[in-house]
Design an enzyme around this catalytic site. Structure first.
Site, PDB file in Angstrom:
ATOM      1  N   CYS A 211       0.831  -1.199   0.000  1.00 39.65           N
ATOM      2  CA  CYS A 211       0.000   0.000   0.000  1.00 39.65           C
ATOM      3  C   CYS A 211       0.873   1.259   0.000  1.00 39.65           C
ATOM      4  CB  CYS A 211      -0.920  -0.022   1.231  1.00 39.65           C
ATOM      5  SG  CYS A 211      -1.958   1.433   1.369  1.00 39.65           S
TER       6      CYS A 211
ATOM      7  N   CYS B 252      -0.415   4.136   2.135  1.00 41.41           N
ATOM      8  CA  CYS B 252      -0.224   3.922   3.576  1.00 41.41           C
ATOM      9  C   CYS B 252       1.233   4.141   3.979  1.00 41.41           C
ATOM     10  CB  CYS B 252      -0.589   2.497   3.963  1.00 41.41           C
ATOM     11  SG  CYS B 252      -2.159   1.938   3.301  1.00 41.41           S
ATOM     12  N   ASP B 253       2.151   3.592   3.200  1.00 44.54           N
ATOM     13  CA  ASP B 253       3.538   3.503   3.663  1.00 44.54           C
ATOM     14  C   ASP B 253       4.530   4.362   2.889  1.00 44.54           C
ATOM     15  OD1 ASP B 253       2.797   1.706   5.639  1.00 44.54           O
ATOM     16  OD2 ASP B 253       2.992  -0.013   4.313  1.00 44.54           O
TER      17      ASP B 253
HETATM   18  C1  LIG Z   1       0.507  -3.476   5.230  1.00 43.18           C
HETATM   19  C2  LIG Z   1      -0.684  -2.562   5.229  1.00 43.18           C
HETATM   20  C3  LIG Z   1      -0.558  -1.296   5.747  1.00 43.18           C
HETATM   21  C4  LIG Z   1      -1.651  -0.439   5.750  1.00 43.18           C
HETATM   22  N1  LIG Z   1      -1.503   0.805   6.283  1.00 43.18           N
HETATM   23  C5  LIG Z   1      -2.559   1.643   6.307  1.00 43.18           C
HETATM   24  C6  LIG Z   1      -2.438   2.944   6.850  1.00 43.18           C
HETATM   25  O1  LIG Z   1      -1.353   3.356   7.309  1.00 43.18           O
HETATM   26  N2  LIG Z   1      -3.542   3.732   6.862  1.00 43.18           N
HETATM   27  C7  LIG Z   1      -4.741   3.320   6.345  1.00 43.18           C
HETATM   28  O2  LIG Z   1      -5.708   4.085   6.397  1.00 43.18           O
HETATM   29  N3  LIG Z   1      -4.878   2.105   5.809  1.00 43.18           N
HETATM   30  C8  LIG Z   1      -3.839   1.255   5.772  1.00 43.18           C
HETATM   31  N4  LIG Z   1      -3.952   0.018   5.203  1.00 43.18           N
HETATM   32  C9  LIG Z   1      -5.247  -0.353   4.611  1.00 43.18           C
HETATM   33  C10 LIG Z   1      -6.224  -0.762   5.730  1.00 43.18           C
HETATM   34  O3  LIG Z   1      -5.606  -1.735   6.527  1.00 43.18           O
HETATM   35  C11 LIG Z   1      -7.505  -1.285   5.146  1.00 43.18           C
HETATM   36  O4  LIG Z   1      -8.067  -0.350   4.251  1.00 43.18           O
HETATM   37  C12 LIG Z   1      -8.516  -1.568   6.243  1.00 43.18           C
HETATM   38  O5  LIG Z   1      -7.988  -2.435   7.205  1.00 43.18           O
HETATM   39  C13 LIG Z   1      -9.788  -2.182   5.675  1.00 43.18           C
HETATM   40  O6  LIG Z   1     -10.636  -2.420   6.736  1.00 43.18           O
HETATM   41  P1  LIG Z   1     -11.794  -3.488   6.653  1.00 43.18           P
HETATM   42  O7  LIG Z   1     -12.478  -3.415   7.971  1.00 43.18           O
HETATM   43  O8  LIG Z   1     -12.590  -3.292   5.436  1.00 43.18           O
HETATM   44  O9  LIG Z   1     -11.095  -4.908   6.442  1.00 43.18           O
HETATM   45  P2  LIG Z   1      -9.833  -5.613   7.087  1.00 43.18           P
HETATM   46  O10 LIG Z   1      -9.032  -4.724   7.936  1.00 43.18           O
HETATM   47  O11 LIG Z   1      -9.179  -6.313   5.971  1.00 43.18           O
HETATM   48  O12 LIG Z   1     -10.507  -6.699   8.036  1.00 43.18           O
HETATM   49  C14 LIG Z   1     -11.187  -7.787   7.501  1.00 43.18           C
HETATM   50  C15 LIG Z   1     -11.683  -8.632   8.639  1.00 43.18           C
HETATM   51  O13 LIG Z   1     -12.548  -9.628   8.131  1.00 43.18           O
HETATM   52  C16 LIG Z   1     -12.264 -10.855   8.747  1.00 43.18           C
HETATM   53  N5  LIG Z   1     -12.733 -11.911   7.866  1.00 43.18           N
HETATM   54  C17 LIG Z   1     -12.321 -12.199   6.594  1.00 43.18           C
HETATM   55  N6  LIG Z   1     -12.983 -13.294   6.146  1.00 43.18           N
HETATM   56  C18 LIG Z   1     -13.816 -13.674   7.151  1.00 43.18           C
HETATM   57  C19 LIG Z   1     -14.754 -14.735   7.303  1.00 43.18           C
HETATM   58  N7  LIG Z   1     -14.954 -15.635   6.330  1.00 43.18           N
HETATM   59  N8  LIG Z   1     -15.422 -14.844   8.486  1.00 43.18           N
HETATM   60  C20 LIG Z   1     -15.237 -13.941   9.471  1.00 43.18           C
HETATM   61  N9  LIG Z   1     -14.366 -12.907   9.368  1.00 43.18           N
HETATM   62  C21 LIG Z   1     -13.669 -12.800   8.233  1.00 43.18           C
HETATM   63  C22 LIG Z   1     -10.764 -10.810   8.984  1.00 43.18           C
HETATM   64  O14 LIG Z   1     -10.406 -11.739   9.998  1.00 43.18           O
HETATM   65  C23 LIG Z   1     -10.585  -9.367   9.404  1.00 43.18           C
HETATM   66  O15 LIG Z   1     -10.831  -9.237  10.776  1.00 43.18           O
HETATM   67  C24 LIG Z   1      -2.885  -0.870   5.207  1.00 43.18           C
HETATM   68  C25 LIG Z   1      -3.016  -2.152   4.682  1.00 43.18           C
HETATM   69  C26 LIG Z   1      -1.940  -3.000   4.695  1.00 43.18           C
HETATM   70  C27 LIG Z   1      -2.083  -4.395   4.145  1.00 43.18           C
END
Ligand SMILES: Cc1cc2nc3c(=O)[nH]c(=O)nc-3n(C[C@H](O)[C@H](O)[C@H](O)COP(=O)(O)OP(=O)(O)OC[C@H]3O[C@@H](n4cnc5c(N)ncnc54)[C@H](O)[C@@H]3O)c2cc1C
Length: 309
Positions: free
Chosen positions: A132, A135-136
């Site tokens: 990302c 992000c980084d």
């Molecule tokens: C390395 C990295 C660094 C990042 N840094 C930043 C940053 O600095 N700032 C920023 O704003 N964003 C950052 N991001 C992006 C950010 O992490 C995501 O946009 C954000 O986490 C998305 O949130 P979400 O709740 O949609 O999903 P996610 O955070 O992806 O969470 C998904 C959840 O769903 C659960 N899940 C998946 N499948 C199932 C299932 N079948 N049953 C039950 N649960 C399930 C997982 O266990 C998890 O808890 C970064 C991403 C990465 C990979």
């Protein structure tokens, strides 16, 4: 019967739980395989509003979890393995064989960045490897980075990083870019970006973080050439896979698997079923955007329950 079932414990899931809890919906969250979501694999988060000095990513997610618990969320640790959204109440089965029935369902299962599959990507995750740039990228100001990929996203990430880094290599497997002509031009016109066509990454090296990549040019050809490229950061831009497989039978999705929602809302085409965060966001994929859509999903769930008493 659960009135509001939330799948996923990233920023979208926890925010949905905070709002649903405060609205008296007694939400139940299933955390899945990655409690806290994608942010738990990074270190510092500097762009989530409210933390002028930045915040440790795990601490941020633990704070959200505690906030959800404070408003009465029940948190379970299982993974959803099957869903039946044919009629309300909706049914979801979990990996321990249990089944929950719910009146509203918020799908917040995120999206997973694709990696090349190198052991070194895991070894240097968070210490030089990132999926990302938004992000980084900031951590690589005036440094040298490489971006892997040849599509629009890769070109966009390379252009974004060129605004921060002193040099950006774009590592492309094919002898051409797949990106749109306009994006290609942006890359070719940028003096800080150098495109390395027909190049594959074999591995990464470095003592305490990434210091370079082992590359091969024209792999398998008579003129194959292996060499090391000194870099400080290695960015993957080869796509994401939304975690929507369980629902594609029931919900409309984009070709890429992202769940399709109506306009600016998290409403899917099934009443009472909402999609929040990265699983429905092919464009932005940021924690604050995910949290915002979790908020909207909980508010829509509340509205739906009030109208369908
Ligand atoms: C390395 C990295 C660094 C990042 N840094 C930043 C940053 O600095 N700032 C920023 O704003 N964003 C950052 N991001 C992006 C950010 O992490 C995501 O946009 C954000 O986490 C998305 O949130 P979400 O709740 O949609 O999903 P996610 O955070 O992806 O969470 C998904 C959840 O769903 C659960 N899940 C998946 N499948 C199932 C299932 N079948 N049953 C039950 N649960 C399930 C997982 O266990 C998890 O808890 C970064 C991403 C990465 C990979």
């Amino acid at each position: 019967m659960i009135s509001c079932l939330i799948l996923g414990s990233g920023p979208a899931g926890y925010t949905a739980a905070i709002y649903a809890g405060r609205a008296g919906l007694n939400p139940v969250i299933y955390e899945g395989i990655q409690p806290g979501g994608q942010l738990t694999i990074t270190t510092e988060v500097e762009n989530f509003p409210g933390f002028p000095e930045g915040i440790d990513a795990n601490e941020l997610m633990e704070n959200m979890r505690q906030q959800a618990l404070r408003f009465g969320a029940r948190i379970e640790s299982h993974i959803a393995v099957k869903a039946d959204l044919s009629a309300s109440p909706y049914k979801v089965w979990f990996d321990d064989g249990s089944c929950e029935e719910c009146l509203t369902l918020i799908i917040a299962t995120g999206a997973t960045a694709k990696y090349l599959g190198l052991d070194d990507e895991k070894k240097y995750q968070g210490i030089g490897v990132s999926a990302c740039a938004t992000c980084d990228g900031f951590f690589y100001r005036k440094k040298t980075v490489a971006v892997v990929g040849g599509g629009d996203t890769a070109c966009e990430e390379a252009s974004y990083l060129a605004g921060l880094a002193q040099k950006v290599y774009l590592i492309v497997r094919k002898p051409f870019l797949r990106a749109s002509k306009a994006m290609q031009q942006r890359v070719f016109d940028n003096p800080k970006i150098e495109v390395l066509f027909e190049t594959n990454t074999l591995g990464l090296y470095g003592e305490e973080g990434v210091e370079g990549a082992h590359l091969v040019h024209r792999k398998g050809e008579p003129d194959e050439r292996r060499y090391d490229l000194p870099i400080d950061g290695f960015f993957l831009a080869i796509g994401h896979k939304p975690n929507s497989d369980l629902f594609t039978q029931w919900l409309k999705t984009y070709e890429t698997g992202y769940i399709l929602t109506k306009g600016q809302t998290p409403c899917t085409d099934v009443p009472g079923v909402f999609a929040a965060g990265d699983v429905a966001d092919p464009l932005y994929r940021q924690a604050i955007a995910a949290a915002a859509s979790g908020c909207k999903a909980a508010m829509e769930a509340e509205k739906y329950l009030a109208a369908n008493k």
